[in-house]
Design a protein around this motif. Structure first.
Motif, PDB file in Angstrom:
ATOM      1  N   PHE A  80      -5.958  30.056  60.703  1.00  0.00           N
ATOM      2  CA  PHE A  80      -6.261  28.844  61.477  1.00  0.00           C
ATOM      3  C   PHE A  80      -6.798  27.743  60.572  1.00  0.00           C
ATOM      4  CE2 PHE A  80      -9.700  26.417  63.508  1.00  0.00           C
ATOM      5  CZ  PHE A  80      -8.971  25.713  64.462  1.00  0.00           C
ATOM      6  N   LEU A  81      -7.716  28.104  59.672  1.00  0.00           N
ATOM      7  CA  LEU A  81      -8.296  27.098  58.781  1.00  0.00           C
ATOM      8  C   LEU A  81      -7.259  26.568  57.803  1.00  0.00           C
ATOM      9  CD1 LEU A  81     -11.023  25.754  58.338  1.00  0.00           C
ATOM     10  CD2 LEU A  81     -11.510  27.443  56.570  1.00  0.00           C
ATOM     11  N   LEU A  82      -6.341  27.415  57.361  1.00  0.00           N
ATOM     12  CA  LEU A  82      -5.270  26.960  56.480  1.00  0.00           C
ATOM     13  C   LEU A  82      -4.374  25.953  57.190  1.00  0.00           C
ATOM     14  CD1 LEU A  82      -3.708  27.170  53.812  1.00  0.00           C
ATOM     15  CD2 LEU A  82      -2.441  29.094  54.802  1.00  0.00           C
ATOM     16  N   LEU A  83      -4.074  26.209  58.462  1.00  0.00           N
ATOM     17  CA  LEU A  83      -3.276  25.274  59.240  1.00  0.00           C
ATOM     18  C   LEU A  83      -3.982  23.935  59.380  1.00  0.00           C
ATOM     19  CD1 LEU A  83      -0.846  24.621  61.030  1.00  0.00           C
ATOM     20  CD2 LEU A  83      -2.090  25.640  62.951  1.00  0.00           C
ATOM     21  N   GLN A  84      -5.265  23.965  59.681  1.00  0.00           N
ATOM     22  CA  GLN A  84      -6.021  22.719  59.810  1.00  0.00           C
ATOM     23  C   GLN A  84      -6.095  21.973  58.485  1.00  0.00           C
ATOM     24  OE1 GLN A  84      -7.113  21.509  62.782  1.00  0.00           O
ATOM     25  NE2 GLN A  84      -6.051  23.287  63.611  1.00  0.00           N
ATOM     26  N   LEU A  85      -6.228  22.711  57.394  1.00  0.00           N
ATOM     27  CA  LEU A  85      -6.277  22.089  56.078  1.00  0.00           C
ATOM     28  C   LEU A  85      -4.950  21.434  55.732  1.00  0.00           C
ATOM     29  CD1 LEU A  85      -7.837  21.635  53.420  1.00  0.00           C
ATOM     30  CD2 LEU A  85      -6.967  23.845  52.647  1.00  0.00           C
ATOM     31  N   ALA A  86      -3.840  22.121  56.052  1.00  0.00           N
ATOM     32  CA  ALA A  86      -2.523  21.547  55.784  1.00  0.00           C
ATOM     33  C   ALA A  86      -2.298  20.287  56.602  1.00  0.00           C
ATOM     34  CB  ALA A  86      -1.439  22.583  56.087  1.00  0.00           C
ATOM     35  N   LEU A  87      -2.711  20.307  57.864  1.00  0.00           N
ATOM     36  CA  LEU A  87      -2.561  19.118  58.704  1.00  0.00           C
ATOM     37  C   LEU A  87      -3.415  17.970  58.184  1.00  0.00           C
ATOM     38  CD1 LEU A  87      -2.598  20.735  62.271  1.00  0.00           C
ATOM     39  CD2 LEU A  87      -0.627  19.823  61.031  1.00  0.00           C
TER      40      LEU A  87
END
Length: 341
Positions: free
Chosen positions: A189-196
């Motif tokens: 989840f945090l990786l997705l938020q970081l990518a966004l």
């Protein structure tokens, strides 16, 4: 009066549930409590019709606090050892070197001269880029470490028959395997938020360009697969052509949006640096002749960088020209040539 025992039993049950919940909450550490609250917040967010951004932000903060609280003691432990210091310093030296190169390129793109001639602007550009790079790269390393959790959980399961339940945890650590699975999902989840964040805000232009290359490679692969397919596969592809074209169109729109946001962020940084150059580093007075409405930076004994400011419709722009230095001692031959018809 006959219902009194039934009422008391419900009260006793509530007290029992409260005691069990209190004991469960007391057995958790800070990270596990944050994960528990993050799970509750995620359920609220999923069943919220408005999909509130504040809930998403709260969920991200809880996950980030949980991971940092678990990672920080390990970081201190590694930092206390000499090899650990060497690895950490080498990693951040690489990040700092990249930030230096990026800052130098930005100054050169703005002025057209080497960043060595504008040391204060170069340092300011580094200060603008280093915090972002340090935070993003640290989070990426943190997430990479979290993605090794499945191997760690497998080791726990294999060593459980031998009486080893917690490899890297203190004796009182509860629910290590369940926490490991939750931590892995939180890392995704945090990786997705970081990518966004890095992609759609354009804070890292290099990341955006990498995303563009990846998306472009996907499109190229799809095109090659369609061209090199057999007649039967080609017929199926032709049948699904509208869906494929729709997918490629969405990818093109995503690429355009990423490129636009990344360019907008870079342009903002360039405007900040251009204003800093004109207002702070450039000289209003110089031994070299220049127009009164311009400012100069002396490149060497014989050349200057003349900066002219334009303001039209609330838009400020600058023009940079390298000119010969015409002073009391040198450069008069250039002045004579400019005067001679």
């Amino acid at each position: 009066m006959q219902q009194l025992p039934y009422i008391l039993s419900i009260k006793d049950r509530l007290i029992n549930y409260h005691n069990r919940l209190t004991a469960f909450w007391s057995s958790l550490n800070l990270a596990q409590r944050c994960y528990f609250l993050a799970i509750i917040t995620s359920f609220i967010y999923l069943f919220d019709n408005a999909q509130s951004n504040s809930l998403l932000a709260l969920l991200t903060v809880l996950v980030l606090v949980a991971m940092v609280s678990e990672f920080w003691p390990r970081f201190i432990q590694v930092w206390d050892s000499l090899p650990g210091k060497a690895v950490i310093l080498l990693f951040y030296a690489f990040v700092a070197n990249y930030a230096l190169v990026q800052a130098s390129g930005l100054v050169n793109d703005i002025t057209g001269v080497s960043a060595d001639n504008l040391p204060y602007t170069h340092n300011f550009a580094v200060l603008l880029s280093i915090p972002i790079w340090f935070v993003i790269t640290s989070l990426v390393v943190l997430l990479i470490i979290q993605f090794s959790i499945p191997v760690y959980i497998l080791c726990l399961l294999l060593l459980r028959p031998f009486g080893l339940h917690t490899l890297w945890h203190p004796p009182g650590y509860s629910f290590p395997i369940i926490t490991g699975f939750i931590r892995f999902g939180a890392g995704l989840f945090l990786l997705l938020q970081l990518a966004l964040l890095t992609t759609y805000t354009g804070t890292l232009y290099g990341v955006s360009q990498t995303m563009l290359n990846v998306v472009g490679g996907i499109e190229t692969g799809l095109t090659i697969n369609v061209i090199e397919s057999s007649d039967q596969d080609l017929a199926v592809a032709i049948k699904e052509q509208p869906e494929l074209e729709r997918t490629l169109s969405e990818l093109d729109e995503a690429k355009a949006q990423i490129d636009q946001n990344a360019s907008a962020y870079e342009n903002k940084v360039k405007r900040i640096l251009a204003n800093f150059i004109f207002d702070n580093e450039a000289d209003a007075r110089s031994r070299c002749e220049h127009r009164t409405d311009t400012r100069v930076i002396e490149l060497n004994d014989y050349e200057i960088l003349e900066i002219e400011k334009f303001t039209t419709a609330d838009v400020t722009s600058y023009r940079y020209q390298v000119k010969p230095c015409i002073s009391a001692a040198v450069g008069h031959e250039f002045k004579a040539r400019s005067i001679t018809p």
